[in-house]
Design an enzyme around this catalytic site. Structure first.
Site, short mmCIF file in Angstrom:
data_model
loop_
_atom_site.label_atom_id
_atom_site.label_comp_id
_atom_site.label_asym_id
_atom_site.label_seq_id
_atom_site.Cartn_x
_atom_site.Cartn_y
_atom_site.Cartn_z
N ASN A 196 4.40 9.89 -8.46
CA ASN A 196 3.64 9.78 -9.71
C ASN A 196 4.02 10.82 -10.75
O ASN A 196 4.09 10.56 -11.95
CB ASN A 196 2.14 9.82 -9.42
N GLY A 272 1.08 13.43 -1.25
CA GLY A 272 1.22 11.97 -1.17
C GLY A 272 -0.10 11.37 -0.77
O GLY A 272 -1.17 11.97 -0.99
N THR A 274 -3.18 9.84 1.59
CA THR A 274 -3.92 10.36 2.74
C THR A 274 -3.40 9.77 4.05
O THR A 274 -3.27 10.48 5.05
CB THR A 274 -5.41 10.06 2.56
N THR A 276 -0.38 8.76 4.84
CA THR A 276 0.87 9.43 5.21
C THR A 276 0.62 10.89 5.54
O THR A 276 1.20 11.45 6.46
CB THR A 276 1.90 9.31 4.07
N GLU A 294 -1.51 17.86 0.07
CA GLU A 294 -2.19 17.50 -1.18
C GLU A 294 -2.25 15.98 -1.20
O GLU A 294 -1.22 15.32 -1.36
CB GLU A 294 -1.37 18.01 -2.38
N CYS A 328 -3.52 11.98 -8.91
CA CYS A 328 -4.53 12.15 -7.85
C CYS A 328 -5.80 12.78 -8.41
O CYS A 328 -6.85 12.71 -7.80
CB CYS A 328 -3.97 13.00 -6.73
N GLU A 508 -2.42 24.92 -3.19
CA GLU A 508 -1.17 25.30 -3.84
C GLU A 508 -1.52 26.18 -5.04
O GLU A 508 -2.70 26.35 -5.37
CB GLU A 508 -0.41 24.04 -4.29
O1 TXE Z 1 2.70 7.73 -0.99
P1 TXE Z 1 3.28 8.23 0.37
P2 TXE Z 1 3.02 6.39 -1.68
C1 TXE Z 1 -1.61 7.85 -3.02
C2 TXE Z 1 -1.86 6.62 -3.83
C3 TXE Z 1 -0.79 5.70 -3.36
C4 TXE Z 1 -0.72 6.04 -1.90
C5 TXE Z 1 0.59 5.70 -1.29
O2 TXE Z 1 -3.12 6.06 -3.48
O3 TXE Z 1 -1.15 4.34 -3.52
O4 TXE Z 1 -0.86 7.46 -1.87
O5 TXE Z 1 1.61 6.09 -2.23
C6 TXE Z 1 7.08 10.27 1.96
N1 TXE Z 1 6.68 11.27 6.98
N2 TXE Z 1 -0.83 8.85 -3.70
O6 TXE Z 1 3.39 5.27 -0.77
O7 TXE Z 1 3.63 7.15 1.32
C7 TXE Z 1 7.44 9.26 0.89
O8 TXE Z 1 8.78 8.83 1.04
C8 TXE Z 1 7.06 12.07 5.96
C9 TXE Z 1 -1.50 10.07 -4.07
O9 TXE Z 1 4.02 6.79 -2.69
O10 TXE Z 1 2.28 9.22 0.78
C10 TXE Z 1 7.21 10.07 -0.37
O11 TXE Z 1 8.28 10.92 -0.62
N3 TXE Z 1 7.13 11.65 4.67
C11 TXE Z 1 -0.51 11.16 -4.30
C12 TXE Z 1 5.97 10.87 -0.01
O12 TXE Z 1 5.91 10.90 1.42
C13 TXE Z 1 6.77 10.38 4.40
C14 TXE Z 1 0.60 10.73 -5.19
C15 TXE Z 1 4.68 10.24 -0.53
O13 TXE Z 1 4.65 8.93 -0.07
C16 TXE Z 1 6.36 9.49 5.42
C17 TXE Z 1 1.20 9.52 -4.70
C18 TXE Z 1 6.32 9.98 6.75
N4 TXE Z 1 5.95 9.19 7.78
C19 TXE Z 1 0.46 8.60 -3.98
N5 TXE Z 1 6.08 8.28 4.83
C20 TXE Z 1 -1.13 12.41 -4.88
N6 TXE Z 1 -1.91 13.10 -4.05
O14 TXE Z 1 -0.87 12.74 -6.02
C21 TXE Z 1 6.29 8.44 3.51
N7 TXE Z 1 6.72 9.69 3.25
#
Ligand code: TXE
Length: 529
Positions: A196, A272, A274, A276, A294, A328, A508
Site C-alpha cells: 500500500n 502486512g 494479520t 500473514t 505491523e 492500515c 516501530e
Molecule cells: O498482505 P500480505 P496482502 C492487509 C489488508 C490486505 C491484507 C492482505 O487487509 O487486504 O492485509 O494484503 C509477504 N511469509 N494489509 O496480501 O499477504 C507478501 O509477499 C512471509 C494491511 O498484500 O500480508 C508481502 O510482501 N511473507 C497492511 C507482505 O508479506 C509473506 C498493508 C504483505 O503481504 C508471506 C497491506 C509469508 N507466508 C495489507 N505471505 C498494513 N498493515 O498496512 C505473504 N508475505
C-alpha cells in the site's frame, strides 16, 4: 545452418508467442529459462524487468522465472518481476552475512553519512520515484510525490541522525559495581513490506536496520516491486557497501517464508495483513527470532457534537479515503454523536461525492485505482455484504464510469459511505482495506468507547472534540496504539508506532526501532579494593 543470431530471433519470436499464450496470472516458466543459456530470458518480457539486488548487483532469479507485474490503473502487464525462491534468499543471506562484519564495525558517523546521501538521492529522484510508485500501486501521482517519496527520504534522514545522538544507560550499584549497557547490532535481519505504501514502509524498516549496523535481506510486495529496485540503484550510487542491503523479489510463499525461516536471519520486521502476520509469528517463535509485526486495523474515527465540524469533515475525508482507503491507519468506522449526526452525514456525503476518481497520473485526481483485481473484488464483496447486513449506500458503492481510454481496464471504485449498519456486523468488524467507511450515531461517551473497543484490532483512532478533559479521558480508554485528537496521520517519527490485539506486536519509530534492531548487553564491573 542458421546463424546464432537467427536462432535467437526465432527462439525469441517463439517465446513471445508462448508467453502471450500464458494466462496473465501465470509466471514466465522454467521452460523459458532453459532457453536462456546466454541470459536470453531477460529479453522475453515486455517492458521493464525487475530483478533481485544481491551483493551490490542486479541479478536474475536462479530459476529464471518472472511474474507479470500489472498496472492497476490499466489492468495491463507493464513489467515483469523476478519470481525468486529459497535459492535466491540463500544467496542474499550469504551476501548479507559476508557484509555484516565490516558494516557493523563502521562508525556511526560513516553509516550516517551514507544514509544521508541516500536521502539526498531520493530527493533528487523524487519525480522518477513518484511516477514509478503511482504506476505500480495505482495511487495518485500527486500523493506519491507529496507523501510517499518525501517520507522515504525522511526515514533515512531521521535514523541517520538518530544514531549520532543515542544515549546508553549506566547504573552504579551502591558502592560495589559499575554497570553499562551496550546496544549491539543483531546481524542479518529480514524486512518484509506490503503494497500500500511500498517505498514509505520499506524504508521505515531499512533505514533503522542499517543505521544500527545490521545488514538486511528485504522483500517488497510482489504487487509493487519497482521502487524497491530503484532504491537499490540509489543505495549503490550513495556508496552503500555491497551486501549491506539485498532485495529479493517474489511471492510471500516462495521468498517471504524463506526469509522468515532462514536460520541466519535473526530478526524479522514485517508489515502486512494479520493473517500473514500470524504465519510469520508462527515461523519465528520456534527459532526464538525477534519479530516486529505491523498488521491490519479497523480504526474508529469518533466525532463528538462539540467538535469543529468543518475540521472533522475535512479530516474524516482524508482518514477515510487517502490512498483509496488502503492505509492500515484509515478510520473506516466513523462514529458521530447524535446531535451532529445528520449534519455530518449530509456534508460528509456531499464532499465524498465530489472526490474525483481518475487516472492516477493526472494532476487533479483525488482517488486512483485499487492495487489489484483481487483487492477490488474484496472491496466489492464487502459493499455487497454491507447491504445484506442492512446498510444503506449514502455515497459511491460501485465502480465509476470509464475513466479514460488508457484506464478502461483499471481497478477503480468510488469512495463509499455506508449508513444504518448494526454496530457489530461483519462489515464493521473486518478489515476491508479500500475506499469504504461506515457512519454510525452514538449517544454517550461510554457507548462510543465500547463501540470503538469492541474490535479485534487496535491500531489507531481519531477523536474530534473541543473538550480537553474529554480528549484525555477518551484517549486513555481507547484500545489503540495511536490516538489522534482533532487530527489524523500527523506523524512525529520519534513516537512509538504500532498496534495492539490483532494489529500487531511491537512498535516501530524512534527509540523503539533502534531498540528492536539492536541487542542490549549489560556489562557489570565490580569495584576493586
Ligand atoms: O498482505 P500480505 P496482502 C492487509 C489488508 C490486505 C491484507 C492482505 O487487509 O487486504 O492485509 O494484503 C509477504 N511469509 N494489509 O496480501 O499477504 C507478501 O509477499 C512471509 C494491511 O498484500 O500480508 C508481502 O510482501 N511473507 C497492511 C507482505 O508479506 C509473506 C498493508 C504483505 O503481504 C508471506 C497491506 C509469508 N507466508 C495489507 N505471505 C498494513 N498493515 O498496512 C505473504 N508475505
Amino acid at each position: 545452418m542458421r546463424s546464432l543470431a537467427a536462432t535467437k530471433r526465432a527462439t525469441f519470436a517463439w517465446a513471445q508467442r508462448l508467453r502471450n499464450a500464458i494466462p496473465a496470472s501465470a509466471r514466465v516458466c522454467e521452460e523459458l529459462a532453459e532457453l536462456d543459456a546466454s541470459g536470453f530470458a531477460s529479453q522475453m518480457t515486455c517492458g521493464m524487468q525487475i530483478r533481485n539486488f544481491i551483493a551490490g548487483e542486479f541479478v536474475e532469479p536462479v530459476g529464471g522465472c518472472y511474474l507479470e507485474n500489472i498496472e492497476p490503473a490499466t489492468g495491463k502487464t507493464y513489467s515483469h518481476v523476478a519470481d525468486s525462491d529459497g535459492r535466491d534468499v540463500e544467496l542474499a543471506v550469504t551476501a548479507a552475512e559476508k557484509a555484516f562484519g565490516k558494516w557493523s564495525r563502521t562508525s556511526a558517523a560513516e553509516r550516517s553519512r551514507i544514509l544521508l546521501r541516500i536521502a539526498d538521492l531520493i530527493d533528487r529522484d523524487t519525480e522518477r520515484l513518484a511516477r514509478a510508485e503511482s504506476v505500480d500501486t495505482g495511487k495518485p501521482l500527486s500523493l506519491a510525490r507529496n507523501l510517499d517519496i518525501p517520507r522515504a527520504a525522511s526515514n533515512f534522514r531521521f535514523f541517520a541522525t538518530a544514531i549520532l545522538h543515542t544515549e546508553s544507560e549506566a547504573h552504579i550499584t551502591d558502592n560495589v559495581a559499575f554497570n553499562y549497557t551496550l546496544r549491539l547490532p543483531l546481524g542479518v535481519v529480514g524486512l518484509i513490506s506490503p503494497w500500500n505504501l511500498p517505498l514509505y514502509l520499506l524504508t521505515w524498516k531499512i533505514a533503522p536496520a542499517l543505521a544500527c549496523g545490521n545488514t538486511a535481506v528485504a522483500k517488497p510486495s510482489e504487487l509493487t516491486p519497482v521502487t524497491a529496485s530503484l532504491l537499490c540503484e540509489i543505495c549503490r550510487e550513495a556508496g552503500l557497501p555491497e551486501g549491506v542491503l539485498n532485495v529479493v523479489q517474489g511471492t510471500g510463499q516462495n521468498v517471504g517464508a524463506a526469509i522468515t525461516l532462514h536460520p541466519k536471519v535473526v530478526a524479522i520486521s514485517f508489515t502486512g495483513g494479520t493473517i500473514t502476520g500470524r504465519k510469520v509469528a508462527e515461523s519465528c517463535a520456534p527459532m526464538f527470532k525477534k519479530v516486529s509485526l505491523e498488521l491490519g486495523g479497523k480504526n474508529p474515527n469518533i466525532i463528538f457534537a462539540d467538535a469543529d465540524l468543518d475540521a472533522a469533515i475535512t479530516g474524516s475525508l482524508r482518514s477515510s479515503f487517502a490512498n483509496q482507503g488502503q492505509v492500515c491507519l484509515c478510520g473506516s468506522r466513523v462514529f458521530v454523536e447524535r446531535p451532529a449526526y445528520q449534519s455530518f452525514v449530509d456534508r460528509f456525503v456531499e464532499k465524498t461525492s465530489e472526490l474525483s476518481v481518475g487516472d492516477p497520473l493526472e494532476q487533479d485526481t483525488d482517488q486512483g485505482a485499487i492495487v489489484s483485481k483481487n483487492q477490488l473484488e474484496k472491496v466489492k464483496f464487502y459493499v455487497d455484504l454491507a447491504q445484506q447486513e442492512g446498510g444503506s449506500i449514502a455515497a459511491g458503492g460501485s465502480a465509476p464510469e470509464a475513466i479514460n481510454d488508457r484506464c478502461r481496464g483499471g481497478y477503480f471504485f468510488k469512495p463509499t459511505v455506508i449508513t444504518d449498519l448494526p454496530v457489530s456486523c461483519r462489515t464493521n468488524r473486518e478489515e476491508i482495506f479500500g475506499p469504504v467507511v461506515s457512519v454510525t450515531p452514538f449517544d454517550s461517551e461510554d457507548e462510543v468507547v465500547a463501540y470503538a473497543n469492541d474490535c479485534d484490532y487496535g491500531l489507531a483512532s481519531s477523536l474530534w472534540t473541543q473538550s480537553l478533559n474529554r480528549a484525555h479521558r477518551v484517549a486513555e480508554k481507547i484500545h489503540t496504539g495511536t490516538v489522534w485528537i482533532n487530527c489524523w496521520m500527523l506523524r512525529d517519527l520519534r513516537v512509538p508506532f504500532g498496534g495492539m490485539k490483532q494489529s500487531g506486536v511491537g512498535r516501530e519509530g524512534g527509540d523503539e526501532a533502534l531498540r528492536f534492531f539492536t541487542e542490549p548487553k549489560n556489562v557489570c564491573i565490580a569495584k576493586q579494593g
